[in-house]
Design an enzyme around this catalytic site. Structure first.
Site, PDB file in Angstrom:
ATOM      1  N   LYS A 199       0.860  -1.173   0.000  1.00 36.13           N
ATOM      2  CA  LYS A 199       0.000   0.000   0.000  1.00 36.13           C
ATOM      3  C   LYS A 199       0.900   1.228   0.000  1.00 36.13           C
ATOM      4  CE  LYS A 199      -3.821   2.271   2.442  1.00 36.13           C
ATOM      5  NZ  LYS A 199      -4.726   2.220   3.616  1.00 36.13           N
ATOM      6  N   ARG A 216     -10.395  10.681   0.907  1.00 30.60           N
ATOM      7  CA  ARG A 216     -10.396  11.441   2.170  1.00 30.60           C
ATOM      8  C   ARG A 216     -11.752  12.091   2.404  1.00 30.60           C
ATOM      9  NH1 ARG A 216      -4.590  12.424   2.311  1.00 30.60           N
ATOM     10  NH2 ARG A 216      -3.809  10.283   2.181  1.00 30.60           N
ATOM     11  N   LYS A 228      -2.200  -1.739  -3.672  1.00 37.72           N
ATOM     12  CA  LYS A 228      -3.030  -0.542  -3.668  1.00 37.72           C
ATOM     13  C   LYS A 228      -2.119   0.686  -3.734  1.00 37.72           C
ATOM     14  CE  LYS A 228      -6.522   1.851  -0.811  1.00 37.72           C
ATOM     15  NZ  LYS A 228      -7.309   1.805   0.430  1.00 37.72           N
ATOM     16  N   SER A 272      -9.766   5.704  -5.385  1.00 38.99           N
ATOM     17  CA  SER A 272     -10.650   6.841  -5.663  1.00 38.99           C
ATOM     18  C   SER A 272     -10.114   7.760  -6.749  1.00 38.99           C
ATOM     19  CB  SER A 272     -10.891   7.636  -4.380  1.00 38.99           C
ATOM     20  OG  SER A 272      -9.658   8.127  -3.848  1.00 38.99           O
ATOM     21  N   TYR A 326     -14.994   0.891  -7.667  1.00 46.24           N
ATOM     22  CA  TYR A 326     -16.277   1.563  -7.438  1.00 46.24           C
ATOM     23  C   TYR A 326     -17.235   1.331  -8.588  1.00 46.24           C
ATOM     24  CZ  TYR A 326     -13.522   3.627  -3.748  1.00 46.24           C
ATOM     25  OH  TYR A 326     -12.723   3.766  -2.638  1.00 46.24           O
TER      26      TYR A 326
END
Length: 330
Positions: free
Chosen positions: A203, A213, A255, A281, A320
């Site tokens: 990560k 965030r 990630k 994101s 997503y």
């Protein structure tokens, strides 16, 4: 007289002539079962709250989360990764909502299990960043630094309450040294050997987390460079991988996904456990923003990005677009 030697003897284009031909010889295929849906549930809201930086994604209410889980089952995806967003007043230095059996994440796990049972893997984010008033993924020491070993104690508690709530899989994501071993031991101590551990093995301290965030209402001041990996490093990921496997990880993850396909390929080549990648994101928002401006073909860009992640070696992809992509493939 015809001179044949002036033409190509081999013509790879023959295998690209029609959609049917391209489909037949495709080396990488996406399937709905490849996908896991990250989902946010926010405490104290009566309607889903749109996330401005992630068009089309919301902070769910408990009811809308249950509906999203049911839609995920219908679409045929494999899992849902839950992130809890507590009320701001409940955050504290220790991230108490993360270990409160009635904290929003634990409540959401119970809600989703009651809604879908075992038809969908219910996965839980095991980290403190959503629940601490300082926004870091761990407990701070007197000098304001993240205390690795004190944080591990909190992670052990989190693992147990998430398992008790009904999580099939826990995902320790804080990049603390020793986190997988501590979480595995904590689960085994309460007789939850059946709960799997998805290790956030590699990560990175990425700029692409920005929209996330907002999604979790982060209170972070500063950065996470002392515990997340340096984007300049690749071999370091293999060291983290060896440690996670030694400590009992059932699955491992890279990630972000897109900017780190080289790391994903290295990890996938090195192990015989399932490998996941998280299309985060910022990766999502860049495509959505460019498509909204008419700069790219949205649907093609989504499938191309997901195909690239799978081609690099991911067995599963947290995205997503999980439900939308699964429906399109079906």
């Amino acid at each position: 007289m015809t001179t044949y030697g002036s033409f190509p003897g081999t013509r790879p284009r023959r295998l690209r002539t029609t959609p049917a031909m391209r489909r037949m010889v495709a080396e990488t295929r996406l399937h709905p079962a490849d996908f896991i849906l990250p989902a946010f549930v926010r405490e104290g809201v009566s309607e889903p709250v749109p996330i401005a930086a992630m068009p089309g994604v919301v902070q769910h209410t408990r009811d809308s989360l249950k509906k999203a889980a049911a839609e995920a089952v219908e679409a045929g995806i494999s899992g849902i990764m839950l992130f809890g967003v507590p009320e701001e007043a409940k955050k504290d230095a220790l991230g108490t909502p993360g270990t409160d059996p009635d904290g929003i994440l634990q409540v959401a796990i119970r809600d989703v299990r009651a809604e879908v049972g075992d038809e969908l893997l219910v996965m839980s984010d095991l980290c403190l960043d959503e629940t601490t008033d300082h926004g870091h993924c761990g407990v701070l020491d007197a000098d304001g630094r993240v205390d690795n070993d004190a944080t591990l104690e909190r992670y052990a508690e989190m693992a147990q309450v998430q398992a008790d709530a009904g999580a099939h899989v826990v995902g320790p994501s804080g990049m603390m040294d020793g986190q997988i071993g501590v979480v595995r031991d904590a689960l085994d101590q309460i007789g939850r050997e059946d709960v799997a551990v998805l290790a956030y093995t590699a990560k990175y301290a990425s700029a692409f987390y920005g929209p996330f965030r907002e999604a979790v209402g982060s209170s972070l001041q500063g950065d996470r460079k002392t515990y997340q990996q340096d984007p300049a490093n690749a071999r370091e990921s293999l060291r983290e991988l060896a440690l996670d496997l030694e400590e009992g990880a059932d699955m491992v993850m890279v990630k972000p996904a897109g900017p780190y396909l080289d790391i994903l390929a290295r990890v996938a080549d090195a192990v015989d456990v399932p490998v996941a990648a998280y299309q985060i994101s910022g990766e999502y928002s860049m495509i959505e923003a460019a498509a909204e401006r008419g700069w790219i073909d949205r649907d093609r860009a989504i499938l191309e990005a997901l195909t690239g992640i799978k081609r690099a070696g991911a067995r599963n992809i947290l995205t997503y677009w999980a439900v939308e992509a699964a429906r399109g493939l079906r």
